[in-house]
Scaffold this active site. Structure first.
Site, PDB file in Angstrom:
ATOM      1  N   HIS A  74     104.727 -13.000  37.835  1.00 57.60           N
ATOM      2  CA  HIS A  74     105.918 -12.537  37.107  1.00 57.60           C
ATOM      3  C   HIS A  74     105.589 -11.298  36.271  1.00 57.60           C
ATOM      4  O   HIS A  74     106.417 -10.402  36.133  1.00 57.60           O
ATOM      5  CB  HIS A  74     106.437 -13.641  36.178  1.00 57.60           C
ATOM      6  CG  HIS A  74     106.978 -14.833  36.900  1.00 57.60           C
ATOM      7  ND1 HIS A  74     106.355 -16.062  36.886  1.00 57.60           N
ATOM      8  CD2 HIS A  74     108.090 -14.993  37.663  1.00 57.60           C
ATOM      9  CE1 HIS A  74     107.070 -16.923  37.592  1.00 57.60           C
ATOM     10  NE2 HIS A  74     108.107 -16.309  38.085  1.00 57.60           N
ATOM     11  N   SER A 102     102.218 -19.274  42.005  1.00 57.43           N
ATOM     12  CA  SER A 102     103.526 -19.926  42.029  1.00 57.43           C
ATOM     13  C   SER A 102     103.625 -20.810  40.797  1.00 57.43           C
ATOM     14  O   SER A 102     102.617 -21.393  40.357  1.00 57.43           O
ATOM     15  CB  SER A 102     103.634 -20.796  43.284  1.00 57.43           C
ATOM     16  OG  SER A 102     104.672 -21.742  43.131  1.00 57.43           O
ATOM     17  N   LEU A 132     106.268 -18.717  33.595  1.00 57.48           N
ATOM     18  CA  LEU A 132     105.832 -17.379  34.008  1.00 57.48           C
ATOM     19  C   LEU A 132     104.319 -17.305  34.169  1.00 57.48           C
ATOM     20  O   LEU A 132     103.562 -17.905  33.405  1.00 57.48           O
ATOM     21  CB  LEU A 132     106.301 -16.351  32.973  1.00 57.48           C
ATOM     22  CG  LEU A 132     107.818 -16.324  32.737  1.00 57.48           C
ATOM     23  CD1 LEU A 132     108.172 -15.289  31.671  1.00 57.48           C
ATOM     24  CD2 LEU A 132     108.590 -16.057  34.023  1.00 57.48           C
ATOM     25  N   HIS A 133     103.897 -16.555  35.182  1.00 61.34           N
ATOM     26  CA  HIS A 133     102.469 -16.377  35.469  1.00 61.34           C
ATOM     27  C   HIS A 133     102.222 -14.901  35.799  1.00 61.34           C
ATOM     28  O   HIS A 133     103.129 -14.060  35.672  1.00 61.34           O
ATOM     29  CB  HIS A 133     102.026 -17.309  36.601  1.00 61.34           C
ATOM     30  CG  HIS A 133     102.919 -17.247  37.816  1.00 61.34           C
ATOM     31  ND1 HIS A 133     103.029 -16.122  38.605  1.00 61.34           N
ATOM     32  CD2 HIS A 133     103.764 -18.165  38.355  1.00 61.34           C
ATOM     33  CE1 HIS A 133     103.871 -16.353  39.574  1.00 61.34           C
ATOM     34  NE2 HIS A 133     104.353 -17.577  39.454  1.00 61.34           N
ATOM     35  N   GLN A 185     120.201 -24.556  43.343  1.00 61.24           N
ATOM     36  CA  GLN A 185     119.291 -24.270  44.456  1.00 61.24           C
ATOM     37  C   GLN A 185     118.278 -25.389  44.697  1.00 61.24           C
ATOM     38  O   GLN A 185     117.358 -25.210  45.483  1.00 61.24           O
ATOM     39  CB  GLN A 185     118.604 -22.917  44.263  1.00 61.24           C
ATOM     40  CG  GLN A 185     117.632 -22.824  43.117  1.00 61.24           C
ATOM     41  CD  GLN A 185     117.169 -21.387  42.886  1.00 61.24           C
ATOM     42  OE1 GLN A 185     117.894 -20.563  42.350  1.00 61.24           O
ATOM     43  NE2 GLN A 185     115.949 -21.080  43.297  1.00 61.24           N
ATOM     44  N   GLY A 236     111.385 -19.169  34.879  1.00 64.48           N
ATOM     45  CA  GLY A 236     110.422 -19.473  33.831  1.00 64.48           C
ATOM     46  C   GLY A 236     109.094 -19.923  34.404  1.00 64.48           C
ATOM     47  O   GLY A 236     108.782 -19.664  35.562  1.00 64.48           O
TER      48      GLY A 236
HETATM   49  O1  PAF Z   1     112.619 -16.941  42.731  1.00 65.10           O
HETATM   50  C1  PAF Z   1     113.124 -17.580  41.776  1.00 65.10           C
HETATM   51  O2  PAF Z   1     112.492 -17.867  40.766  1.00 65.10           O
HETATM   52  C2  PAF Z   1     114.579 -18.011  41.868  1.00 65.10           C
HETATM   53  O3  PAF Z   1     114.917 -18.333  43.184  1.00 65.10           O
HETATM   54  C3  PAF Z   1     115.558 -16.975  41.308  1.00 65.10           C
HETATM   55  C4  PAF Z   1     115.544 -15.678  42.093  1.00 65.10           C
HETATM   56  C5  PAF Z   1     115.222 -16.695  39.845  1.00 65.10           C
HETATM   57  C6  PAF Z   1     117.000 -17.523  41.356  1.00 65.10           C
HETATM   58  O4  PAF Z   1     117.110 -18.705  40.637  1.00 65.10           O
END
Ligand code: PAF
Length: 287
Positions: A36, A184, A32-33, A60, A30
């Site tokens: 994306h 980012s 998003l920019h 993660q 999410g």
């Molecule tokens: O690059 C990301 O935004 C994340 O690492 C991903 C690939 C969506 C996995 O959570």
């Protein structure tokens, strides 16, 4: 066209069954920019239909990282997906993705412990685990990842090869602000002064790339000089790493390296972790 929103696996299955032809997945967290958007357009070129996943994956994030404050902007994300003609937005809850504490997870192996993996232990294991789950749930023909996260892209490619996953992995070029800063979701944490310091990352990569004709050591030296200067900025750049690595292994390349390499950099500005990279190629000087 408003995308179908799938919050559960059952809703995703129903939405997927209604889609014609081939399918591209754009996995995102999410916020998003423009970067994306370029992945979505790449997905549209690669397949008949596009699914965007929006899921901030707790697996993660390490202790003390920004899981809690990671930007969650679902309404704005949905508007972006609608503008880009996305067919389905899969936005599950954490409980939907991990109904029970996962016991079996993926291990990214030695490449996952180097560079960004050394700075963020366990990050790539969690990333690969959720990407594999998304592949199983969405069952895409192709999946689109940004080249800005070069090590992530290399690891997903490696996972697909090692585990015979029937998904074509497509890399899409990094999108940058006019001053060079790589787009980012974390850029929105940056205050104005942070933003100026942060451009040191892309300036270092540019300086390194310009020195590529003189070999790997010259690249490292040119990039390091820019980063050293930025350590004295206000606020300062706190360098996590600058590496020149083999794109297939993320191991440092030797001074006489010939062939492709990735110059990758990461640092912190005012508490925000930023990464960037540029692909390079070194000619064989022995010929
Ligand atoms: O690059 C990301 O935004 C994340 O690492 C991903 C690939 C969506 C996995 O959570």
């Amino acid at each position: 066209m408003t995308p179908v929103i799938a919050r559960t696996r059952a809703e995703l299955d129903a939405a997927r069954a209604a889609l014609p032809g081939t399918l591209a997945l754009v996995p995102t967290m999410g916020a998003l920019h423009e970067g994306h958007r370029s992945l979505m357009r790449r997905g549209r070129a690669a397949a008949d239909a596009v699914v965007v996943s929006v899921f901030v994956n707790p697996l993660q994030f390490g202790a003390g990282e920004d899981l809690d404050r990671y930007p969650r902007t679902f309404d704005a994300d949905l508007a972006v997906c609608e503008q880009e003609g996305v067919d389905v937005v899969f936005a599950p809850t954490v409980r939907e993705m991990y109904p029970t504490e996962p016991q079996v997870t993926l291990k990214a192996g030695p490449m996952g412990e180097r560079v960004e993996g050394a700075a963020r232990p366990g990050h790539f294991d969690g990333m690969l685990t959720v990407v594999m789950k998304l592949f199983q749930l969405v069952r895409p023909d192709a999946a689109i990842f940004g080249e800005k996260d070069a090590q992530q892209l290399a690891l997903v490619r490696r996972m697909v090869a090692d585990l015979n996953v029937p998904v074509e992995v497509v890399g899409a070029p990094t999108v940058r602000e006019p001053d060079g800063l790589a787009l980012s979701s974390r850029n929105r944490y940056l205050a104005d002064a942070d933003r100026v310091t942060a451009t040191a990352l892309s300036r270092a990569l540019r300086a390194g790339a310009e020195a590529a004709g003189s070999g790997p050591d010259a690249v490292r030296k040119a990039a390091s000089a820019v980063l050293a200067a930025a350590a004295g900025d206000e606020p300062p750049l706190r360098l996590d790493y600058l590496v020149l690595v083999d794109p297939a292994t993320f191991e440092e390349v030797a001074a006489d390296h010939a062939g492709p390499a990735v110059l990758a950099v990461a640092g912190r500005v005012g508490g925000t972790h930023l990464i960037d990279n540029v692909p390079l190629s070194f000619p064989d000087r022995t010929a």
